[in-house]
Design a protein around this motif. Structure first.
Motif, short mmCIF file in Angstrom:
data_model
loop_
_atom_site.label_atom_id
_atom_site.label_comp_id
_atom_site.label_asym_id
_atom_site.label_seq_id
_atom_site.Cartn_x
_atom_site.Cartn_y
_atom_site.Cartn_z
N THR A 1 0.84 -1.22 0.00
CA THR A 1 0.00 0.00 0.00
C THR A 1 0.86 1.26 0.00
O THR A 1 1.90 1.29 -0.65
CB THR A 1 -1.06 0.02 1.13
N LYS A 2 0.45 2.28 0.77
CA LYS A 2 1.12 3.58 0.70
C LYS A 2 1.84 3.83 2.03
O LYS A 2 2.53 2.96 2.50
CB LYS A 2 0.09 4.67 0.39
N PHE A 3 1.74 5.02 2.58
CA PHE A 3 2.24 5.33 3.94
C PHE A 3 3.76 5.24 4.11
O PHE A 3 4.25 4.92 5.19
CB PHE A 3 1.59 4.41 5.00
N THR A 4 4.52 5.47 3.04
CA THR A 4 5.97 5.63 3.20
C THR A 4 6.40 6.84 2.37
O THR A 4 5.61 7.41 1.63
CB THR A 4 6.77 4.40 2.70
N LEU A 5 7.67 7.19 2.47
CA LEU A 5 8.17 8.37 1.74
C LEU A 5 9.07 7.98 0.57
O LEU A 5 9.75 8.82 0.00
CB LEU A 5 8.92 9.29 2.71
N TRP A 6 9.10 6.71 0.22
CA TRP A 6 9.91 6.30 -0.92
C TRP A 6 9.19 6.61 -2.24
O TRP A 6 7.97 6.80 -2.27
CB TRP A 6 10.23 4.80 -0.82
N GLU A 7 10.00 6.59 -3.29
CA GLU A 7 9.49 6.89 -4.64
C GLU A 7 8.21 6.10 -4.95
O GLU A 7 7.26 6.64 -5.50
CB GLU A 7 10.59 6.56 -5.66
N ARG A 8 8.21 4.83 -4.57
CA ARG A 8 7.06 3.96 -4.86
C ARG A 8 5.75 4.51 -4.30
O ARG A 8 4.70 4.32 -4.90
CB ARG A 8 7.27 2.58 -4.21
N ALA A 9 5.82 5.13 -3.15
CA ALA A 9 4.59 5.56 -2.47
C ALA A 9 4.23 7.00 -2.79
O ALA A 9 3.10 7.42 -2.52
CB ALA A 9 4.72 5.39 -0.96
N VAL A 10 5.16 7.76 -3.34
CA VAL A 10 4.85 9.19 -3.54
C VAL A 10 4.79 9.59 -5.01
O VAL A 10 4.31 10.66 -5.34
CB VAL A 10 5.82 10.10 -2.77
N ARG A 11 5.27 8.72 -5.91
CA ARG A 11 5.19 9.05 -7.33
C ARG A 11 3.87 8.54 -7.89
O ARG A 11 3.43 7.43 -7.61
CB ARG A 11 6.34 8.39 -8.09
N THR A 12 3.25 9.36 -8.69
CA THR A 12 1.99 8.94 -9.28
C THR A 12 1.92 9.38 -10.73
O THR A 12 2.83 10.03 -11.25
CB THR A 12 0.80 9.49 -8.48
N SER A 13 0.86 8.98 -11.39
CA SER A 13 0.64 9.35 -12.79
C SER A 13 -0.03 10.72 -12.84
O SER A 13 -0.97 10.97 -12.09
CB SER A 13 -0.25 8.30 -13.46
N TYR A 14 0.46 11.58 -13.70
CA TYR A 14 0.02 12.98 -13.67
C TYR A 14 0.09 13.53 -15.10
O TYR A 14 1.18 13.64 -15.67
CB TYR A 14 0.97 13.74 -12.73
#
Ligand SMILES: [Ca+2]
Ligand SMILES: [Ca+2]
Length: 465
Positions: free
Chosen positions: A336-349
């Motif tokens: 899921t989410k809840f971390t500050l790594w690239e995986r959790a904060v990068r999204t499609s935009y």
């Protein structure tokens, strides 16, 4: 007579000068409308950003082909409510105080009177309509249903049953985990029992499609909040059937990845979920379920784009598509989410502006920048006090100079700074991480404390201070 004509010409000239700049250039069909599409929990697993090689997102690709695709689009908080509150208020969590999924900004004195993005458009001559999950208001209590909305932001709304997680799934898999109620209740995937037209997401998209068929006297701001690929991962069987379980490719991981993490970072990880998924041989199934839900969200997006293209507003509507944060599927043994790594904060935009050339932009941008950007593009009076920056210069020229990094907070005092090359993370106990994306796109090798890192971390940390 001549003097009168001259006076009239001067008046016309003055009027042209007084008009907001976007109304005098690029496109004669202004004022522009706005169509904002959210896809909940969508990370970078799109054909454009290539976060996963097997993802099927032809409709997102179709939109991207007409848009500026931001390859480094980041949330200001890696969870629904805090991220959406930041997007909609144009303020960082550090400014508005909303870091979690519990606090609702309208219920706190300091933030109750904030003017949201759609509310600002409403106050400046737009009609606003919101459908589906756009905000993340707190859980309803007793008989009060969860609305996922902010009434004052919209002239009209379609709430549907989005907050109810429905339609109720026939879960094929429900992890039998010795863990919190939350995960026991939520970590579910399987075929939805209803045909796609009956899903809440497509009913909501249908509302938006109908809206686009109507005559509107004012320009409009239409929000379309798709709930997938948020858990439960339950969509009609046809979307699962596009992915052969045996062939599913797992995310790339490094076995020793956690060894160089500070303790504060390890505390954010949910190894129990990962351990159980691996032990029960369900990692592939979970990845397939997320891919199926992305493909379903893509279908919803395609339906939305078809409706826009068939409407009178095809040529004069700004279209934005974004997730609200990223998502782990086993990277760093986390889900899921809840971390500050690239995986959790990068999204499609993606942002499509009528008359603007499509392209790719690698500058780090924040989802929070959307508010000042739309105000700028649509020629509304500048909104004072926002934390974000208009990314209009990048929409006009994706290679334009861009000085700002993207900032993300997770709870108070965990924060991260991302520039074009580095990610820096800081935890409340003072421990840090630093990753060089030029050499290490997976953030496997923590450079914090290594030779030469001090100057970089000091420079990035100054953005928060
Ligand atoms: Ca979310
Ligand atoms: Ca590591």
């Amino acid at each position: 007579m001549k003097i009168r004509i001259l006076t009239l010409n001067l008046m016309a000239l003055a009027l042209i000068i007084m008009l907001p700049s976007c109304q005098s250039e690029k496109n004669e069909l202004q004022p522009w409308n706005v169509l904002l599409i959210f896809s909940d929990d969508l990370n970078d697993w799109t054909s454009v950003l290539k976060g996963h090689p097997q993802t099927l997102t032809p409709n997102i690709q179709r939109l991207a082909d007409q848009s500026i695709s931001f390859t480094r689009g980041y949330c200001s908080a890696p969870l629904c409510n805090a991220s959406r509150t930041s997007i909609m208020t144009g303020l960082t969590p550090a400014t508005n105080g909303i870091y979690d999924n519990k606090r609702w900004f309208r219920e706190h004195e300091k933030t109750a009177g904030l003017v949201t993005l759609p509310q600002y458009f409403k106050a400046n001559g737009y009609q606003t309509a919101g459908a589906g999950k756009l905000f993340h208001s707190p859980r309803g209590s007793g008989e009060v249903p969860r609305k996922m909305s902010d009434d004052i932001s919209w002239d009209e709304q379609y709430i549907g049953e989005i907050g109810a997680q429905a339609p109720e799934p026939f879960p094929e898999q429900r992890l039998d985990l010795p863990m919190t109620e939350y995960f026991h209740a939520f970590f579910v995937w399987g075929h939805s029992p209803v045909p796609k037209e009956e899903t809440h997401d497509l009913k909501m998209v249908q509302y938006c499609a109908n809206y686009l068929q109507q005559d509107h006297e004012k320009p409009f701001f239409l929000g379309c909040g798709i709930f997938r690929p948020h858990l439960h991962w339950c969509v009609p069987e046809e979307f699962f059937n596009k992915f052969d379980l045996e062939d599913i490719i797992l995310p790339e991981v490094l076995e020793t990845d956690l060894e160089d993490l500070p303790e504060a970072a390890k505390k954010l990880i949910k190894p129990l979920v990962h351990g159980q998924l691996v032990k029960q041989d369900m990692w592939r199934e979970a990845v397939r379920a997320y891919l199926a839900c992305i493909n379903f969200a893509d279908y919803c997006i395609g339906t939305m784009l078809d409706a826009l293209e068939d409407s009178p507003y095809a040529e004069n509507t700004i279209v934005i598509l974004m997730g609200d944060h990223g998502y782990h599927l086993g990277e760093k043994e986390h889900w899921t989410k809840f971390t500050l790594w690239e995986r959790a904060v990068r999204t499609s935009y993606f942002i499509k502006v009528p008359g603007f050339d499509p392209g790719r932009c690698d500058a780090p941008v924040s989802l929070m920048d959307l508010y000042p950007t739309l105000v700028d593009l649509c020629g509304l009076p500048e909104k004072e006090g926002l934390d974000g920056h208009s990314i209009r210069p990048l929409l006009e020229d994706p290679d334009a100079e861009w000085e700002y990094p993207a900032l993300t907070w997770f709870r108070e005092n965990n924060y991260s700074v991302r520039d074009e090359r580095y990610r820096y993370i800081h935890y409340p106990d003072g421990s840090t991480e630093l990753y060089d994306h030029d050499a290490d796109p997976h953030e496997w090798y923590n450079l914090s404390g290594k030779q030469g890192s001090k100057e970089i971390t000091r420079r990035l940390d100054a953005w928060i201070k």
